[in-house]
Design a protein around this motif. Structure first.
Motif, PDB file in Angstrom:
ATOM      1  N   ALA A  28       8.524   3.247   6.039  1.00 40.44           N
ATOM      2  CA  ALA A  28       8.724   1.800   5.889  1.00 40.44           C
ATOM      3  C   ALA A  28       7.551   1.161   5.155  1.00 40.44           C
ATOM      4  CB  ALA A  28       8.917   1.152   7.252  1.00 40.44           C
ATOM      5  N   VAL A  29       6.358   1.617   5.466  1.00 45.43           N
ATOM      6  CA  VAL A  29       5.164   1.051   4.828  1.00 45.43           C
ATOM      7  C   VAL A  29       4.929   1.679   3.461  1.00 45.43           C
ATOM      8  CG1 VAL A  29       2.651   0.821   5.017  1.00 45.43           C
ATOM      9  CG2 VAL A  29       4.092   0.484   7.036  1.00 45.43           C
ATOM     10  N   ARG A  30       4.950   2.978   3.402  1.00 47.33           N
ATOM     11  CA  ARG A  30       4.577   3.684   2.172  1.00 47.33           C
ATOM     12  C   ARG A  30       5.594   3.536   1.047  1.00 47.33           C
ATOM     13  NH1 ARG A  30       2.341   9.375   4.652  1.00 47.33           N
ATOM     14  NH2 ARG A  30       0.445   8.505   5.565  1.00 47.33           N
ATOM     15  N   GLU A  31       6.855   3.427   1.406  1.00 46.66           N
ATOM     16  CA  GLU A  31       7.895   3.435   0.382  1.00 46.66           C
ATOM     17  C   GLU A  31       8.530   2.067   0.169  1.00 46.66           C
ATOM     18  OE1 GLU A  31      10.613   6.621   1.264  1.00 46.66           O
ATOM     19  OE2 GLU A  31       8.987   8.084   1.390  1.00 46.66           O
ATOM     20  N   ARG A  32       7.865   1.019   0.637  1.00 46.67           N
ATOM     21  CA  ARG A  32       8.464  -0.304   0.457  1.00 46.67           C
ATOM     22  C   ARG A  32       8.402  -0.703  -1.010  1.00 46.67           C
ATOM     23  NH1 ARG A  32       3.347  -1.850   2.393  1.00 46.67           N
ATOM     24  NH2 ARG A  32       2.440  -3.630   1.322  1.00 46.67           N
ATOM     25  N   PRO A  33       9.449  -1.376  -1.466  1.00 47.66           N
ATOM     26  CA  PRO A  33       9.474  -1.820  -2.859  1.00 47.66           C
ATOM     27  C   PRO A  33       8.404  -2.885  -3.109  1.00 47.66           C
ATOM     28  CG  PRO A  33      11.649  -1.997  -1.829  1.00 47.66           C
ATOM     29  CD  PRO A  33      10.676  -1.678  -0.756  1.00 47.66           C
ATOM     30  N   GLY A  38       4.856  -8.129   2.627  1.00 44.67           N
ATOM     31  CA  GLY A  38       3.848  -7.360   3.329  1.00 44.67           C
ATOM     32  C   GLY A  38       4.446  -6.231   4.133  1.00 44.67           C
ATOM     33  N   ALA A  39       3.547  -5.491   4.766  1.00 47.65           N
ATOM     34  CA  ALA A  39       3.963  -4.374   5.601  1.00 47.65           C
ATOM     35  C   ALA A  39       4.788  -4.860   6.788  1.00 47.65           C
ATOM     36  CB  ALA A  39       2.742  -3.603   6.073  1.00 47.65           C
ATOM     37  N   GLY A  40       4.447  -6.017   7.330  1.00 49.55           N
ATOM     38  CA  GLY A  40       5.216  -6.573   8.448  1.00 49.55           C
ATOM     39  C   GLY A  40       6.661  -6.825   8.051  1.00 49.55           C
ATOM     40  N   GLU A  41       6.860  -7.323   6.854  1.00 48.34           N
ATOM     41  CA  GLU A  41       8.221  -7.553   6.357  1.00 48.34           C
ATOM     42  C   GLU A  41       8.942  -6.232   6.147  1.00 48.34           C
ATOM     43  OE1 GLU A  41      11.775  -9.225   4.989  1.00 48.34           O
ATOM     44  OE2 GLU A  41      10.190  -9.986   6.281  1.00 48.34           O
ATOM     45  N   LEU A  96      -0.931   1.862   7.187  1.00 53.48           N
ATOM     46  CA  LEU A  96      -1.485   0.588   6.711  1.00 53.48           C
ATOM     47  C   LEU A  96      -2.861   0.788   6.073  1.00 53.48           C
ATOM     48  CD1 LEU A  96      -0.449  -1.708   9.684  1.00 53.48           C
ATOM     49  CD2 LEU A  96       0.555  -1.672   7.387  1.00 53.48           C
ATOM     50  N   ASP A  97      -3.676   1.634   6.678  1.00 55.65           N
ATOM     51  CA  ASP A  97      -4.997   1.941   6.112  1.00 55.65           C
ATOM     52  C   ASP A  97      -4.891   2.512   4.715  1.00 55.65           C
ATOM     53  OD1 ASP A  97      -6.821   1.089   8.010  1.00 55.65           O
ATOM     54  OD2 ASP A  97      -6.890   3.023   9.050  1.00 55.65           O
ATOM     55  N   ALA A  98      -3.882   3.334   4.493  1.00 57.58           N
ATOM     56  CA  ALA A  98      -3.709   3.998   3.202  1.00 57.58           C
ATOM     57  C   ALA A  98      -3.037   3.104   2.161  1.00 57.58           C
ATOM     58  CB  ALA A  98      -2.888   5.277   3.385  1.00 57.58           C
ATOM     59  N   ASP A  99      -2.596   1.936   2.575  1.00 58.02           N
ATOM     60  CA  ASP A  99      -1.857   1.040   1.687  1.00 58.02           C
ATOM     61  C   ASP A  99      -2.814   0.051   1.018  1.00 58.02           C
ATOM     62  OD1 ASP A  99      -0.196  -0.783   0.434  1.00 58.02           O
ATOM     63  OD2 ASP A  99       1.079  -1.100   2.184  1.00 58.02           O
ATOM     64  N   PRO A 100      -3.023   0.180  -0.285  1.00 62.24           N
ATOM     65  CA  PRO A 100      -3.946  -0.740  -0.961  1.00 62.24           C
ATOM     66  C   PRO A 100      -3.446  -2.190  -0.982  1.00 62.24           C
ATOM     67  CG  PRO A 100      -2.832   0.652  -2.561  1.00 62.24           C
ATOM     68  CD  PRO A 100      -2.432   1.141  -1.199  1.00 62.24           C
ATOM     69  N   ARG A 101      -2.148  -2.381  -0.702  1.00 59.66           N
ATOM     70  CA  ARG A 101      -1.597  -3.742  -0.682  1.00 59.66           C
ATOM     71  C   ARG A 101      -1.806  -4.423   0.662  1.00 59.66           C
ATOM     72  NH1 ARG A 101       4.438  -2.639  -2.413  1.00 59.66           N
ATOM     73  NH2 ARG A 101       4.067  -0.821  -1.124  1.00 59.66           N
ATOM     74  N   PHE A 102      -2.287  -3.687   1.681  1.00 60.01           N
ATOM     75  CA  PHE A 102      -2.466  -4.277   3.009  1.00 60.01           C
ATOM     76  C   PHE A 102      -3.916  -4.696   3.187  1.00 60.01           C
ATOM     77  CE2 PHE A 102      -3.324  -4.121   7.568  1.00 60.01           C
ATOM     78  CZ  PHE A 102      -2.379  -5.036   7.984  1.00 60.01           C
ATOM     79  N   PRO A 103      -4.146  -6.016   3.326  1.00 59.35           N
ATOM     80  CA  PRO A 103      -5.526  -6.502   3.397  1.00 59.35           C
ATOM     81  C   PRO A 103      -6.076  -6.686   4.810  1.00 59.35           C
ATOM     82  CG  PRO A 103      -4.039  -8.345   3.129  1.00 59.35           C
ATOM     83  CD  PRO A 103      -3.189  -7.090   3.149  1.00 59.35           C
ATOM     84  N   GLY A 104      -5.269  -6.486   5.832  1.00 53.59           N
ATOM     85  CA  GLY A 104      -5.678  -6.874   7.176  1.00 53.59           C
ATOM     86  C   GLY A 104      -6.245  -5.754   8.021  1.00 53.59           C
ATOM     87  N   ASP A 105      -6.337  -6.050   9.309  1.00 53.67           N
ATOM     88  CA  ASP A 105      -6.810  -5.105  10.321  1.00 53.67           C
ATOM     89  C   ASP A 105      -5.641  -4.210  10.710  1.00 53.67           C
ATOM     90  OD1 ASP A 105      -7.429  -3.889  12.800  1.00 53.67           O
ATOM     91  OD2 ASP A 105      -8.812  -5.502  13.318  1.00 53.67           O
ATOM     92  N   SER A 106      -5.661  -2.985  10.240  1.00 51.61           N
ATOM     93  CA  SER A 106      -4.510  -2.096  10.435  1.00 51.61           C
ATOM     94  C   SER A 106      -4.289  -1.747  11.902  1.00 51.61           C
ATOM     95  CB  SER A 106      -4.670  -0.824   9.609  1.00 51.61           C
ATOM     96  OG  SER A 106      -5.802  -0.106  10.035  1.00 51.61           O
ATOM     97  N   ALA A 107      -5.345  -1.494  12.642  1.00 54.76           N
ATOM     98  CA  ALA A 107      -5.186  -1.105  14.051  1.00 54.76           C
ATOM     99  C   ALA A 107      -4.593  -2.256  14.865  1.00 54.76           C
ATOM    100  CB  ALA A 107      -6.522  -0.667  14.637  1.00 54.76           C
ATOM    101  N   LEU A 108      -5.079  -3.461  14.647  1.00 54.43           N
ATOM    102  CA  LEU A 108      -4.562  -4.624  15.376  1.00 54.43           C
ATOM    103  C   LEU A 108      -3.106  -4.902  14.989  1.00 54.43           C
ATOM    104  CD1 LEU A 108      -4.988  -6.976  17.301  1.00 54.43           C
ATOM    105  CD2 LEU A 108      -5.908  -8.282  15.360  1.00 54.43           C
ATOM    106  N   THR A 109      -2.814  -4.860  13.716  1.00 57.13           N
ATOM    107  CA  THR A 109      -1.452  -5.103  13.247  1.00 57.13           C
ATOM    108  C   THR A 109      -0.489  -4.079  13.830  1.00 57.13           C
ATOM    109  OG1 THR A 109      -2.274  -6.092  11.208  1.00 57.13           O
ATOM    110  CG2 THR A 109       0.006  -5.286  11.193  1.00 57.13           C
TER     111      THR A 109
END
Length: 166
Positions: A28-33, A38-41, A96-109
């Motif tokens: 869901a995160v890695r292959e999102r268009p 964002g990753a949440g979406e 999320l950590d590996a996603d350059p498009r994710f700017p936030g706190d991956s563990a908390l998210t």
């Protein structure tokens, strides 16, 4: 010995969807268009796709009550589900950590997304076990998921921010 070539734990014989769930979260995160914000979406869309197809991971598959009864009656299976939630959280955080498009706190998210989904899933399972109407269960499941994602993407309802000191 043959069984443990396919399952790490005996509890996984009944909870055989765990490896697939980890793949779903990661994908869901890695292959999102690129057009998905964002990753949440991306996770939200994936969760609702599972609901739409009544995938076993949605908790809405017909006839799962016997398995739910077995799981809720077994401390070992409940413990495995808690471990599974942690595994999903860890996998999501890593994605999320590996996603350059994710700017936030991956563990908390990841922790918030997993806790929200788990809360909805537990209530859905509870309602299935008491025999509530399946259509009402699905409607409530969808509503609670929407509310959860609304909170996760927009903040807590009714929250006011304290004034900042100058």
């Amino acid at each position: 010995m043959t069984v443990f070539a396919h399952f790490d734990r005996k509890e996984d014989l009944l909870l055989d969807r765990i490896p697939g769930a980890l793949d779903v979260v990661r994908d869901a995160v890695r292959e999102r268009p690129d057009d998905v914000g964002g990753a949440g979406e991306a996770i939200r869309r994936t969760v609702f796709a599972l609901v739409d197809e009544r995938h076993p991971l949605s908790g809405l598959t017909e006839g799962t009550e016997p398995s739910l009864r077995t799981v809720t009656a077994s401390p070992a299976l409940l413990s495995r589900l808690r471990t599974f939630a942690y595994e999903v959280e860890t996998e999501l955080s890593a994605a999320l950590d590996a996603d350059p498009r994710f700017p936030g706190d991956s563990a908390l998210t990841a922790a918030l997304l997993v806790a929200a989904y788990r809360t909805v899933a537990v209530e859905t399972a509870r309602r299935r076990l008491v025999g509530d109407d399946p259509a009402e269960i699905e409607a409530a499941h969808r509503e609670r998921l929407e509310a959860a994602f609304e909170v996760l993407t927009g903040g807590l309802p009714g929250r006011s921010r304290p004034p900042r000191d100058a």
